[in-house]
Motif scaffolding. Structure first.
Motif, PDB file in Angstrom:
ATOM      1  N   THR A   1       0.839  -1.197   0.000  1.00 15.31           N
ATOM      2  CA  THR A   1       0.000   0.000   0.000  1.00 15.31           C
ATOM      3  C   THR A   1       0.877   1.250   0.000  1.00 15.31           C
ATOM      4  O   THR A   1       0.608   2.223  -0.726  1.00 15.31           O
ATOM      5  CB  THR A   1      -0.934   0.011   1.228  1.00 15.31           C
ATOM      6  OG1 THR A   1      -1.798  -1.135   1.169  1.00 15.31           O
ATOM      7  CG2 THR A   1      -1.787   1.275   1.253  1.00 15.31           C
ATOM      8  N   GLY A   2       1.935   1.232   0.820  1.00  8.04           N
ATOM      9  CA  GLY A   2       2.873   2.349   0.830  1.00  8.04           C
ATOM     10  C   GLY A   2       3.524   2.553  -0.527  1.00  8.04           C
ATOM     11  O   GLY A   2       3.620   3.685  -1.026  1.00  8.04           O
ATOM     12  N   PHE A   3       3.950   1.444  -1.152  1.00  5.34           N
ATOM     13  CA  PHE A   3       4.565   1.530  -2.485  1.00  5.34           C
ATOM     14  C   PHE A   3       3.566   2.042  -3.527  1.00  5.34           C
ATOM     15  O   PHE A   3       3.938   2.792  -4.446  1.00  5.34           O
ATOM     16  CB  PHE A   3       5.097   0.161  -2.917  1.00  5.34           C
ATOM     17  CG  PHE A   3       6.453  -0.168  -2.372  1.00  5.34           C
ATOM     18  CD1 PHE A   3       7.564   0.567  -2.754  1.00  5.34           C
ATOM     19  CD2 PHE A   3       6.628  -1.208  -1.478  1.00  5.34           C
ATOM     20  CE1 PHE A   3       8.823   0.270  -2.262  1.00  5.34           C
ATOM     21  CE2 PHE A   3       7.886  -1.514  -0.966  1.00  5.34           C
ATOM     22  CZ  PHE A   3       8.989  -0.770  -1.367  1.00  5.34           C
ATOM     23  N   ILE A   4       2.310   1.631  -3.389  1.00  3.80           N
ATOM     24  CA  ILE A   4       1.287   2.046  -4.353  1.00  3.80           C
ATOM     25  C   ILE A   4       1.101   3.559  -4.321  1.00  3.80           C
ATOM     26  O   ILE A   4       1.102   4.230  -5.368  1.00  3.80           O
ATOM     27  CB  ILE A   4      -0.052   1.330  -4.067  1.00  3.80           C
ATOM     28  CG1 ILE A   4       0.040  -0.149  -4.488  1.00  3.80           C
ATOM     29  CG2 ILE A   4      -1.214   2.016  -4.808  1.00  3.80           C
ATOM     30  CD1 ILE A   4      -1.108  -1.005  -3.987  1.00  3.80           C
ATOM     31  N   PHE A   5       0.943   4.124  -3.127  1.00  9.67           N
ATOM     32  CA  PHE A   5       0.726   5.570  -3.036  1.00  9.67           C
ATOM     33  C   PHE A   5       1.990   6.345  -3.398  1.00  9.67           C
ATOM     34  O   PHE A   5       1.903   7.444  -3.978  1.00  9.67           O
ATOM     35  CB  PHE A   5       0.233   5.935  -1.635  1.00  9.67           C
ATOM     36  CG  PHE A   5      -1.213   5.590  -1.415  1.00  9.67           C
ATOM     37  CD1 PHE A   5      -2.220   6.375  -1.964  1.00  9.67           C
ATOM     38  CD2 PHE A   5      -1.576   4.462  -0.691  1.00  9.67           C
ATOM     39  CE1 PHE A   5      -3.562   6.051  -1.778  1.00  9.67           C
ATOM     40  CE2 PHE A   5      -2.908   4.129  -0.498  1.00  9.67           C
ATOM     41  CZ  PHE A   5      -3.915   4.935  -1.049  1.00  9.67           C
ATOM     42  N   LEU A   6       3.144   5.782  -3.085  1.00 10.83           N
ATOM     43  CA  LEU A   6       4.398   6.412  -3.511  1.00 10.83           C
ATOM     44  C   LEU A   6       4.509   6.405  -5.035  1.00 10.83           C
ATOM     45  O   LEU A   6       4.858   7.418  -5.657  1.00 10.83           O
ATOM     46  CB  LEU A   6       5.593   5.686  -2.890  1.00 10.83           C
ATOM     47  CG  LEU A   6       6.987   6.166  -3.331  1.00 10.83           C
ATOM     48  CD1 LEU A   6       7.188   7.630  -2.945  1.00 10.83           C
ATOM     49  CD2 LEU A   6       8.082   5.293  -2.721  1.00 10.83           C
ATOM     50  N   GLY A   7       4.198   5.243  -5.632  1.00  9.99           N
ATOM     51  CA  GLY A   7       4.242   5.127  -7.093  1.00  9.99           C
ATOM     52  C   GLY A   7       3.265   6.068  -7.763  1.00  9.99           C
ATOM     53  O   GLY A   7       3.590   6.710  -8.771  1.00  9.99           O
ATOM     54  N   ALA A   8       2.038   6.194  -7.182  1.00  4.91           N
ATOM     55  CA  ALA A   8       1.030   7.088  -7.755  1.00  4.91           C
ATOM     56  C   ALA A   8       1.492   8.539  -7.696  1.00  4.91           C
ATOM     57  O   ALA A   8       1.305   9.308  -8.650  1.00  4.91           O
ATOM     58  CB  ALA A   8      -0.287   6.923  -7.013  1.00  4.91           C
ATOM     59  N   ALA A   9       2.126   8.911  -6.571  1.00  2.94           N
ATOM     60  CA  ALA A   9       2.624  10.280  -6.422  1.00  2.94           C
ATOM     61  C   ALA A   9       3.722  10.578  -7.441  1.00  2.94           C
ATOM     62  O   ALA A   9       3.763  11.661  -8.038  1.00  2.94           O
ATOM     63  CB  ALA A   9       3.141  10.490  -5.003  1.00  2.94           C
ATOM     64  N   LEU A  10       4.603   9.611  -7.654  1.00 10.05           N
ATOM     65  CA  LEU A  10       5.685   9.800  -8.618  1.00 10.05           C
ATOM     66  C   LEU A  10       5.142   9.930 -10.044  1.00 10.05           C
ATOM     67  O   LEU A  10       5.593  10.767 -10.822  1.00 10.05           O
ATOM     68  CB  LEU A  10       6.665   8.625  -8.534  1.00 10.05           C
ATOM     69  CG  LEU A  10       7.546   8.554  -7.280  1.00 10.05           C
ATOM     70  CD1 LEU A  10       8.328   7.240  -7.258  1.00 10.05           C
ATOM     71  CD2 LEU A  10       8.508   9.734  -7.229  1.00 10.05           C
ATOM     72  N   ILE A  11       4.158   9.072 -10.370  1.00  8.90           N
ATOM     73  CA  ILE A  11       3.581   9.098 -11.716  1.00  8.90           C
ATOM     74  C   ILE A  11       2.890  10.438 -11.993  1.00  8.90           C
ATOM     75  O   ILE A  11       2.991  11.001 -13.083  1.00  8.90           O
ATOM     76  CB  ILE A  11       2.586   7.926 -11.894  1.00  8.90           C
ATOM     77  CG1 ILE A  11       3.363   6.607 -12.010  1.00  8.90           C
ATOM     78  CG2 ILE A  11       1.697   8.131 -13.108  1.00  8.90           C
ATOM     79  CD1 ILE A  11       2.484   5.379 -11.951  1.00  8.90           C
ATOM     80  N   ASN A  12       2.190  10.951 -10.966  1.00  8.05           N
ATOM     81  CA  ASN A  12       1.486  12.222 -11.139  1.00  8.05           C
ATOM     82  C   ASN A  12       2.451  13.404 -11.276  1.00  8.05           C
ATOM     83  O   ASN A  12       2.118  14.423 -11.882  1.00  8.05           O
ATOM     84  CB  ASN A  12       0.545  12.470  -9.957  1.00  8.05           C
ATOM     85  CG  ASN A  12      -0.651  11.542  -9.973  1.00  8.05           C
ATOM     86  OD1 ASN A  12      -1.096  11.115 -11.037  1.00  8.05           O
ATOM     87  ND2 ASN A  12      -1.178  11.224  -8.806  1.00  8.05           N
ATOM     88  N   SER A  13       3.657  13.255 -10.690  1.00 12.83           N
ATOM     89  CA  SER A  13       4.616  14.364 -10.708  1.00 12.83           C
ATOM     90  C   SER A  13       5.639  14.252 -11.830  1.00 12.83           C
ATOM     91  O   SER A  13       6.097  15.270 -12.354  1.00 12.83           O
ATOM     92  CB  SER A  13       5.341  14.437  -9.353  1.00 12.83           C
ATOM     93  OG  SER A  13       4.428  14.591  -8.290  1.00 12.83           O
ATOM     94  N   PHE A  14       6.000  13.025 -12.177  1.00 19.67           N
ATOM     95  CA  PHE A  14       7.080  12.830 -13.150  1.00 19.67           C
ATOM     96  C   PHE A  14       6.661  11.775 -14.178  1.00 19.67           C
ATOM     97  O   PHE A  14       6.576  10.581 -13.857  1.00 19.67           O
ATOM     98  CB  PHE A  14       8.364  12.370 -12.455  1.00 19.67           C
ATOM     99  CG  PHE A  14       8.768  13.232 -11.291  1.00 19.67           C
ATOM    100  CD1 PHE A  14       9.356  14.474 -11.499  1.00 19.67           C
ATOM    101  CD2 PHE A  14       8.551  12.808  -9.995  1.00 19.67           C
ATOM    102  CE1 PHE A  14       9.732  15.269 -10.425  1.00 19.67           C
ATOM    103  CE2 PHE A  14       8.918  13.591  -8.915  1.00 19.67           C
ATOM    104  CZ  PHE A  14       9.509  14.829  -9.132  1.00 19.67           C
ATOM    105  N   ALA A  15       6.425  12.190 -15.394  1.00 12.67           N
ATOM    106  CA  ALA A  15       6.016  11.247 -16.442  1.00 12.67           C
ATOM    107  C   ALA A  15       7.120  10.262 -16.787  1.00 12.67           C
ATOM    108  O   ALA A  15       6.852   9.134 -17.227  1.00 12.67           O
ATOM    109  CB  ALA A  15       5.603  12.023 -17.699  1.00 12.67           C
ATOM    110  N   TRP A  16       8.382  10.652 -16.553  1.00 10.19           N
ATOM    111  CA  TRP A  16       9.499   9.767 -16.894  1.00 10.19           C
ATOM    112  C   TRP A  16       9.569   8.526 -16.015  1.00 10.19           C
ATOM    113  O   TRP A  16      10.327   7.598 -16.299  1.00 10.19           O
ATOM    114  CB  TRP A  16      10.831  10.524 -16.820  1.00 10.19           C
ATOM    115  CG  TRP A  16      11.097  11.183 -15.494  1.00 10.19           C
ATOM    116  CD1 TRP A  16      10.889  12.477 -15.164  1.00 10.19           C
ATOM    117  CD2 TRP A  16      11.623  10.552 -14.310  1.00 10.19           C
ATOM    118  NE1 TRP A  16      11.237  12.730 -13.866  1.00 10.19           N
ATOM    119  CE2 TRP A  16      11.707  11.549 -13.310  1.00 10.19           C
ATOM    120  CE3 TRP A  16      12.024   9.264 -13.983  1.00 10.19           C
ATOM    121  CZ2 TRP A  16      12.159  11.303 -12.028  1.00 10.19           C
ATOM    122  CZ3 TRP A  16      12.486   8.997 -12.696  1.00 10.19           C
ATOM    123  CH2 TRP A  16      12.557  10.011 -11.738  1.00 10.19           C
TER     124      TRP A  16
END
Length: 396
Positions: free
Chosen positions: A116-131
């Motif tokens: 769950t922690g990785f999921i929200f971290l991954g979602a935050a990264l995707i929303n901020s950095f397309a790369w």
């Protein structure tokens, strides 16, 4: 589709209730699940996951429902692969058979929190950095390559750095005290090996998440779908462990199938990254006109690869031989290990399985019997197990 706070709360309440039910009605009182019990509850959890998927399909639409099922199937396949490592860790630490359920349930709960922690971290990264899609795709391609590497002795040992650190800093007793995490020895309160096993399972699962979470983000960026597909794929994993006892060794091509799935999703992620590209050194920072793979195609490819992998594994004569050899070794070792179980019926079951596997070894093709003759340590283990059983019968 926007998921309301009420839907989130209801989903979390249902998940917590299922975990609590699992603990209080199955794990709290140590016992060895029968094959029937494991089969029934595995079917129930898979059924619940499918019903939830139907609900997502009805209320969220076809696209969201398809994303859920694609994510669930992928995560379920990866969770079965995780069972191999759980089996190695549990065997290496000689966890008593009747206490293995508690270890597995802890592993599942830890997995849910960690992922769950990785999921929200991954979602935050995707929303901020397309790369980030490039990064996730590269991780999956590297993981796929690692799965294709030939297995070594180290791949069958519970000796990763997480476990070495745990052993160094956690001083435990030599013996288990049921499923207790702490016990009193020589007047001192000490940790039991059970706590060390749980740390090993939990720490190792962090490594699993490195390919699991990028894989599902390659199929959908809907956080609710990612979360629910991941959690429902983990639910029922404890029962599946006992249901697949002995069958895991038969899936000799599973690593190849998972490698193909991860490589496919890795390519899909990179194509998506190119389509959304904003890196200045790629196409001058402009999106690249490339084909994108739909979720429907992804679901079909994933299911197709898994079906071919399982059928090829079960039909393989080499797989059958390797499975029989591995099963004979495991049951001989467990029978000789007096700490493995206090349940005499379970010990008798192990001996019966060993006898059956010996009969299967005798029926192998000549080219595979050579594999058995080369396993001198295995033959010695089987001989010792027979000696122990004969001695037990004389005493009783």
């Amino acid at each position: 589709m926007h998921v309301t706070p009420f839907a989130w709360i209801l989903t979390i309440v249902v998940i917590v209730a299922l975990l609590a039910f699992d603990y209080f009605f199955h794990v709290r009182h140590a016992h060895i699940p029968t094959l029937k019990e494991a089969a029934i509850w595995s079917s129930i959890y898979v059924g619940l996951a499918l019903l939830f998927g139907v609900a997502v399909l009805i209320f969220g639409g076809v696209d969201m429902g398809t994303e859920y099922f694609a994510g669930y199937v992928t995560e379920k396949a990866l969770s079965v692969d995780n069972l191999f490592v759980f089996l190695i860790i549990i065997s290496s630490f000689r966890v008593p058979r009747e206490d293995q359920q508690k270890v597995l349930l802890f592993g599942i709960v830890f997995s849910i929190f960690a992922r769950t922690g990785f999921i929200f971290l991954g979602a935050a990264l995707i929303n901020s950095f397309a790369w980030v899609f490039y990064f996730f795709g590269l991780i999956l391609l590297i993981t796929a390559g690692n799965l294709l590497r030939p297995e070594t002795e180290d791949s069958h040992s519970a000796d990763n750095f997480i476990i070495r650190i745990a052993k160094k800093f956690m001083h435990t007793t030599e013996q288990y005290d049921g499923d207790k995490l702490f016990t009193v020895e020589n007047g001192k309160r000490m940790m039991t090996p059970m706590l060390l096993v749980m740390v090993a399972i939990g720490g190792t699962d962090l490594l699993f998440a490195l390919d699991s979470i990028p894989a599902i983000f390659g199929l959908t960026q809907n956080v609710f779908v990612v979360f629910t597909a991941t959690v429902f794929s983990l639910m029922g994993l404890r029962q599946l462990y006992f249901l697949l006892d002995g069958l895991l060794d038969r899936l000799i091509y599973l690593s190849y199938g998972l490698a193909a799935i991860l490589a496919f999703i890795g390519v899909k992620l990179i194509l998506h990254a190119l389509h959304e590209n904003n890196l200045p050194f790629i196409n001058s920072g402009e999106p690249v006109n490339v084909i994108e793979i739909s979720t429907f195609v992804s679901l079909g490819v994933i299911i197709g690869i898994l079906v071919i992998t399982v059928i090829a594994s079960l039909a393989s004569k080499k797989g059958r031989a390797q499975s029989t050899i591995a099963g004979a070794r495991r049951h001989a070792v467990n029978y000789l290990d007096l700490d493995y179980t206090a349940d005499l019926a379970e010990r008798e079951r192990m001996y019966d399985r060993l006898i059956n596997e010996e009969e299967q070894l005798k029926k192998l093709d000549p080219k595979f019997k050579k594999m058995v003759r080369e396993e001198t340590a295995l033959l010695d283990l089987i001989k010792r197990a027979h000696g122990e059983h004969d001695a037990f019968l004389k005493q009783n």
